[in-house]
Design a protein around this motif. Structure first.
Motif, PDB file in Angstrom:
ATOM      1  N   ILE A  20      16.077   4.133 -21.470  1.00 36.56           N
ATOM      2  CA  ILE A  20      16.595   5.188 -20.590  1.00 36.56           C
ATOM      3  C   ILE A  20      15.508   5.665 -19.630  1.00 36.56           C
ATOM      4  O   ILE A  20      15.760   5.874 -18.434  1.00 36.56           O
ATOM      5  N   LYS A  21      14.294   5.796 -20.126  1.00 36.71           N
ATOM      6  CA  LYS A  21      13.186   6.197 -19.247  1.00 36.71           C
ATOM      7  C   LYS A  21      12.950   5.150 -18.165  1.00 36.71           C
ATOM      8  O   LYS A  21      12.678   5.476 -17.002  1.00 36.71           O
ATOM      9  N   ALA A  22      13.062   3.875 -18.544  1.00 38.66           N
ATOM     10  CA  ALA A  22      12.855   2.798 -17.569  1.00 38.66           C
ATOM     11  C   ALA A  22      13.972   2.786 -16.520  1.00 38.66           C
ATOM     12  O   ALA A  22      13.724   2.482 -15.341  1.00 38.66           O
ATOM     13  N   ILE A  23      15.194   3.130 -16.928  1.00 38.48           N
ATOM     14  CA  ILE A  23      16.300   3.238 -15.970  1.00 38.48           C
ATOM     15  C   ILE A  23      16.019   4.362 -14.975  1.00 38.48           C
ATOM     16  O   ILE A  23      16.181   4.200 -13.759  1.00 38.48           O
ATOM     17  N   ASN A  24      15.599   5.497 -15.482  1.00 42.76           N
ATOM     18  CA  ASN A  24      15.296   6.635 -14.607  1.00 42.76           C
ATOM     19  C   ASN A  24      14.166   6.292 -13.633  1.00 42.76           C
ATOM     20  O   ASN A  24      14.204   6.673 -12.455  1.00 42.76           O
ATOM     21  N   LYS A  25      13.177   5.560 -14.114  1.00 42.56           N
ATOM     22  CA  LYS A  25      12.058   5.154 -13.258  1.00 42.56           C
ATOM     23  C   LYS A  25      12.539   4.201 -12.169  1.00 42.56           C
ATOM     24  O   LYS A  25      12.135   4.304 -11.003  1.00 42.56           O
ATOM     25  N   ALA A  26      13.429   3.279 -12.540  1.00 39.44           N
ATOM     26  CA  ALA A  26      13.967   2.332 -11.551  1.00 39.44           C
ATOM     27  C   ALA A  26      14.792   3.062 -10.499  1.00 39.44           C
ATOM     28  O   ALA A  26      14.727   2.730  -9.304  1.00 39.44           O
ATOM     29  N   ASN A  27      15.535   4.066 -10.914  1.00 40.41           N
ATOM     30  CA  ASN A  27      16.352   4.831  -9.963  1.00 40.41           C
ATOM     31  C   ASN A  27      15.492   5.612  -8.982  1.00 40.41           C
ATOM     32  O   ASN A  27      15.877   5.815  -7.829  1.00 40.41           O
TER      33      ASN A  27
END
Length: 372
Positions: A20-27
């Motif tokens: 989830i943290k990696a998704i937020n970073k990608a966004n």
């Protein structure tokens, strides 16, 4: 791109937190990913409060299917029925499952029957022990998975042997280790006292047991405890008790001043104790990964393991349940003769970032081909 992320038990959330943290970073880098976090409710855990999710830095689940309880078959059926409704109301491009709990298998099957692609994080691990429900879950999930995210070369080899094309196997590392490393400076002392005194670093052992082969037979369980007590000198043994084991302990007369039963601990508290312990005695697989990273001696009281890299590379030793072997291996720790161990490849805290980069590469290309 829309992803449904499934978790069914507390260890699952530790595996999805860095994703989830990696998704937020990608966004933040203008990549278009949305996710929906689904808790199947497979395990009730009183410590899974709002503070648990805050501790891991993830949002509360979007929905809790509340499909816990019952037999294996009843639980599987309840998860599938409720997850099917969830997917029909909130259809994603891909369903992401982690680990090997019943929810992983049930949700993978449900998604595939709705023609939704499935990606499995921690794919390919095998113990070879079909008496373990988890092994069935792994095998079934991997038989219908579209993309496999693996933690080790052993897992890669298992998948290759089963006929999975190399193009669908992605060796990324271990998201459990991502979570451990990101929280390493936040570990919290639970302030457990034994005989009125606080535990001192390197002066106690941690014990966790819950597998039926170890705890269901009273005579076997007592023999294991005796061997542990005999092999640990005068050191206290802290035993956070699994609810299943707690019920059995009520019927047994196991009393020793060095054996300290504790309530199940939070993630940060438990790993604090592990980090500062003299050694860990367990029949859990996940703990062996964490002891490997922390360089803590670990004895696994099983005859097989789905995480052989913790043995070939890490600090773990598979000792089985023979009381003599348990005692002799504990004496190696007491005498300072335990192996040092090393860190498995890609267990560097960046597994989740690799997963999201891979998913974007795979599915953004596929989605671009779909007419709008």
């Amino acid at each position: 791109m829309e992803i449904t992320i499934v978790a069914g038990a507390r260890p699952n959330f530790m595996k999805v937190a860095p994703i989830i943290k990696a998704i937020n970073k990608a966004n933040q880098a203008d990549r278009q990913i949305s996710f929906r976090l689904v808790h199947t409710g497979q395990h009730y855990d009183k410590k899974m409060s709002g503070s648990f999710f805050e501790e891991l830095g993830i949002p509360e689940p979007d929905v809790n299917l509340e499909a816990g309880g019952g037999t294996q078959a009843e639980q599987t059926a309840a998860i599938m029925v409720r997850f099917e409704k969830e997917l029909m109301n909130n259809r994603p491009h891909v369903v992401l499952v982690v680990g090997d709990v019943t929810s992983t298998m049930a949700c993978a099957i449900t998604a595939k029957k709705l023609n939704i692609e499935v990606v499995h994080v921690e794919a390919g691990i095998r113990s070879g022990d079909l008496t373990m429900p988890e092994e069935i879950n792994r095998m079934v999930t991997d038989s219908i998975t579209d993309h496999f995210y693996t933690t080790s070369s052993h897992a890669n080899e298992n998948l290759i042997k089963s006929g999975v094309p190399l193009s669908r196997i992605h060796f990324v590392g271990n998201t459990m280790i991502d979570t451990l490393l990101s929280n390493y400076d936040k570990l919290r002392n639970p302030e457990i006292k034994v005989n009125g005194e606080s535990l001192k670093p390197n002066s106690y052992f941690i014990l966790t047991l819950h597998r039926p082969s170890n705890v269901d037979q009273e005579s076997q369980f007592i023999e294991i405890i005796r061997a542990i007590l005999e092999g640990t000198g005068n050191y206290p043994i802290v035993f956070p008790v699994h609810p299943r084991t707690a019920k059995l302990l009520e019927t047994m007369n196991i009393n020793d001043p060095r054996l300290h039963f504790a309530e199940p601990l939070s993630y940060l508290e438990f790993n604090y104790l592990v980090k500062h312990s003299k050694g860990v005695i367990t029949d859990s697989g996940g703990i062996t990964e964490e002891t490997t990273i922390m360089g803590v001696p670990c004895l696994t009281l099983r005859n097989n393991t789905e995480r052989p890299e913790t043995i070939t590379i890490g600090t773990n030793v598979l000792v089985g349940t023979d009381p003599k072997k348990i005692k002799s291996n504990l004496m190696d720790i007491m005498n300072g003769q335990w192996k040092k161990g090393d860190i498995p490849p890609l267990w560097d805290g960046k597994a989740a970032e690799r997963i999201i980069a891979s998913l974007l590469e795979i599915y953004e290309e596929e989605l671009a081909l779909i007419p709008s």
